[in-house]
Design an enzyme around this catalytic site. Structure first.
Site, PDB file in Angstrom:
ATOM      1  N   TRP A 103       0.815  -1.221   0.000  1.00  0.00           N
ATOM      2  CA  TRP A 103       0.000   0.000   0.000  1.00  0.00           C
ATOM      3  C   TRP A 103       0.842   1.262   0.000  1.00  0.00           C
ATOM      4  O   TRP A 103       0.480   2.254  -0.640  1.00  0.00           O
ATOM      5  CB  TRP A 103      -1.000  -0.016   1.158  1.00  0.00           C
ATOM      6  CG  TRP A 103      -2.075  -1.042   0.923  1.00  0.00           C
ATOM      7  CD1 TRP A 103      -2.267  -2.194   1.627  1.00  0.00           C
ATOM      8  CD2 TRP A 103      -3.066  -1.046  -0.120  1.00  0.00           C
ATOM      9  NE1 TRP A 103      -3.321  -2.908   1.098  1.00  0.00           N
ATOM     10  CE2 TRP A 103      -3.831  -2.217   0.030  1.00  0.00           C
ATOM     11  CE3 TRP A 103      -3.377  -0.171  -1.159  1.00  0.00           C
ATOM     12  CZ2 TRP A 103      -4.892  -2.550  -0.825  1.00  0.00           C
ATOM     13  CZ3 TRP A 103      -4.442  -0.487  -2.016  1.00  0.00           C
ATOM     14  CH2 TRP A 103      -5.176  -1.659  -1.836  1.00  0.00           C
ATOM     15  N   ASP A 173      -1.627   6.487   6.544  1.00  0.00           N
ATOM     16  CA  ASP A 173      -2.712   5.636   6.045  1.00  0.00           C
ATOM     17  C   ASP A 173      -3.030   4.624   7.139  1.00  0.00           C
ATOM     18  O   ASP A 173      -2.259   3.705   7.389  1.00  0.00           O
ATOM     19  CB  ASP A 173      -2.255   4.934   4.756  1.00  0.00           C
ATOM     20  CG  ASP A 173      -3.310   3.976   4.196  1.00  0.00           C
ATOM     21  OD1 ASP A 173      -4.371   3.794   4.844  1.00  0.00           O
ATOM     22  OD2 ASP A 173      -3.064   3.396   3.121  1.00  0.00           O
ATOM     23  N   LYS A 197     -12.385  -1.721   6.059  1.00  0.00           N
ATOM     24  CA  LYS A 197     -11.586  -2.697   6.783  1.00  0.00           C
ATOM     25  C   LYS A 197     -12.125  -2.836   8.207  1.00  0.00           C
ATOM     26  O   LYS A 197     -12.431  -3.908   8.661  1.00  0.00           O
ATOM     27  CB  LYS A 197     -10.107  -2.282   6.838  1.00  0.00           C
ATOM     28  CG  LYS A 197      -9.523  -1.879   5.493  1.00  0.00           C
ATOM     29  CD  LYS A 197      -9.453  -3.036   4.511  1.00  0.00           C
ATOM     30  CE  LYS A 197      -9.273  -2.609   3.065  1.00  0.00           C
ATOM     31  NZ  LYS A 197      -7.998  -2.026   2.730  1.00  0.00           N
TER      32      LYS A 197
HETATM   33  C1  LIG Z   1      -7.534  -1.395   1.467  1.00  0.00           C
HETATM   34  C2  LIG Z   1      -6.468  -0.404   1.639  1.00  0.00           C
HETATM   35  C3  LIG Z   1      -6.345   0.700   0.768  1.00  0.00           C
HETATM   36  C4  LIG Z   1      -7.234   0.904  -0.426  1.00  0.00           C
HETATM   37  O1  LIG Z   1      -8.560   1.105  -0.068  1.00  0.00           O
HETATM   38  P1  LIG Z   1      -9.688   1.346  -1.187  1.00  0.00           P
HETATM   39  O2  LIG Z   1     -10.833   1.847  -0.377  1.00  0.00           O
HETATM   40  O3  LIG Z   1      -9.937   0.042  -1.857  1.00  0.00           O
HETATM   41  O4  LIG Z   1      -9.177   2.375  -2.127  1.00  0.00           O
HETATM   42  C5  LIG Z   1      -5.329   1.592   1.028  1.00  0.00           C
HETATM   43  N1  LIG Z   1      -4.487   1.446   2.067  1.00  0.00           N
HETATM   44  C6  LIG Z   1      -4.580   0.398   2.908  1.00  0.00           C
HETATM   45  C7  LIG Z   1      -3.626   0.279   4.038  1.00  0.00           C
HETATM   46  C8  LIG Z   1      -5.571  -0.551   2.725  1.00  0.00           C
HETATM   47  O5  LIG Z   1      -5.671  -1.594   3.563  1.00  0.00           O
END
Ligand SMILES: *Cc1c(COP(=O)(O)O)cnc(C)c1O
Length: 362
Positions: A103, A173, A197
């Site tokens: 990511w 993030d 998540k």
């Molecule tokens: C799932 C995830 C993303 C991407 O999320 P989307 O909503 O599918 O764009 C980005 N960063 C992390 C750490 C993730 O787990």
């Protein structure tokens, strides 16, 4: 199990707390006397305004968000933030990124379109199974921010300690660890999390941004939707927001408050992950892929060392009612995502199953 539900170990979209799903079900046809479902409501109606206001307030309460931070609900998931962050925060056109897995890599390649990106540390040498030492990074004086992915969902690594940014703005993030433990918001300039998540339905991100980082003087070609100022000035309703996701997330925020907040979540998450890691450390068949001090509480990748056996385990778990355990192709093997809403009994049952599998196939 009342609803014949599976234990869902998906990395995202992921399992939700059952009491929240039940409440949503109960309000589906007629939300609190409004005569309609939240899906059918005008986002400009007072009844919806109350839903979004309460969602924001409950999140502020949960995370103790200081008044000089704004909370924004934005569409486009976490991925859109890979571009929005450099578009909005690169004043000097320079930023530092720490490369710790899939990511952060994606965020790096997107940021490179907008300015000069310094990858100041990386754990690529060992396929991202640890967090590099970030106590003394080589950060250019004019760097606008330092970016980290605080929990790498695919590689299963997490930061035991934040990097030393030497006074520069920290951007994180938190998608796959959001609300899993207490968080000191004032350590950051910007925190963001795709909600599918740990919180709610996919398609939305929560951005928590320090007010002084919201700028007006962006490149004039910046799409209006991609300016944080647009969202901040319009209470996250410049256009029609993801009303449904905001409603569901709001329910989860309230639920987390009712069960004791983030301190309780952390206790539960530590206990849950321990069940899994203790098993991996004692097993002869399965091994965790991450160095111990950087193990995620949320995403637990593990392997047998044999691709055919990995596939056999995945098939057996699915048949037994444990779903979505196949690891991401870049790591292989299996991955158990044990977010806030996964009950400890789910992890214990999975471990019992894996023990039995090992006995029968070892
Ligand atoms: C799932 C995830 C993303 C991407 O999320 P989307 O909503 O599918 O764009 C980005 N960063 C992390 C750490 C993730 O787990």
């Amino acid at each position: 199990m009342q609803y014949n539900r599976t234990y869902n170990f998906s990395a995202g979209p992921a399992t939700m707390p059952e009491p929240v799903l039940e409440e949503i079900r109960d309000e589906m046809m007629n939300y609190r006397g409004s005569g309609m479902c939240v899906m059918e409501m005008s986002h400009r109606s007072p009844v919806y305004q109350q839903i979004i206001d309460e969602a924001e307030q409950d999140l502020r309460d949960l995370m103790h968000i200081p008044d000089n931070y704004r909370v924004l609900f934005i569409q486009g998931g976490a991925t859109l933030q890979f571009a929005m962050i450099p578009m909005n925060l690169m004043k000097n056109g320079v930023a530092c990124y720490v490369e710790t897995g899939a990511w952060s890599k994606k965020a790096i390649s997107e940021a490179k379109k907008y300015g000069e990106v310094h990858v100041v540390a990386s754990s690529k040498d060992r396929n991202f199974c640890y967090i590099p030492d970030c106590s003394d990074l080589d950060i250019p004086e004019n760097a606008d921010y330092v970016y980290i992915c605080e929990n790498e969902t695919i590689h299963g690594v997490t930061w035991p300690k934040l990097p030393n940014t030497k006074g520069h703005v920290l951007v994180s993030d938190q998608s796959s660890m959001f609300l899993s433990r207490p968080c000191n918001v004032s350590d950051y300039g910007l925190i963001y999390a795709g909600v599918q998540k740990n919180v709610g339905p996919a398609g939305m991100v929560v951005v928590i941004i320090r007010e002084d980082l919201i700028r007006e003087d962006l490149d004039p070609r910046t799409p209006v939707y991609m300016s944080y100022k647009t969202h901040a000035d319009n209470g996250s309703m410049y256009n029609t927001p993801n009303c449904w996701a905001i409603y569901c997330c709001g329910k989860v925020f309230k639920y987390l408050k009712s069960i004791g907040g983030l301190e309780e979540m952390e206790k539960g998450n530590i206990a849950k992950a321990k069940v899994m890691y203790d098993f991996l450390d004692s097993s002869k068949m399965f091994t965790g892929t991450v160095d111990k001090e950087f193990r995620s509480l949320m995403n637990i990748p593990f392997v047998t060392g044999n691709k055919e056996l990995d596939a056999k385990v995945v098939a057996a778990t699915k048949a037994a009612g444990y779903d979505n355990l196949k690891g991401h192709k870049s790591v292989g093997g299996l991955r158990a995502s044990v977010y806030n809403a996964m009950p400890k009994e789910g992890v214990e049952a999975l471990v019992e199953f894996l023990k039995k599998f090992e006995e029968e196939n070892g």
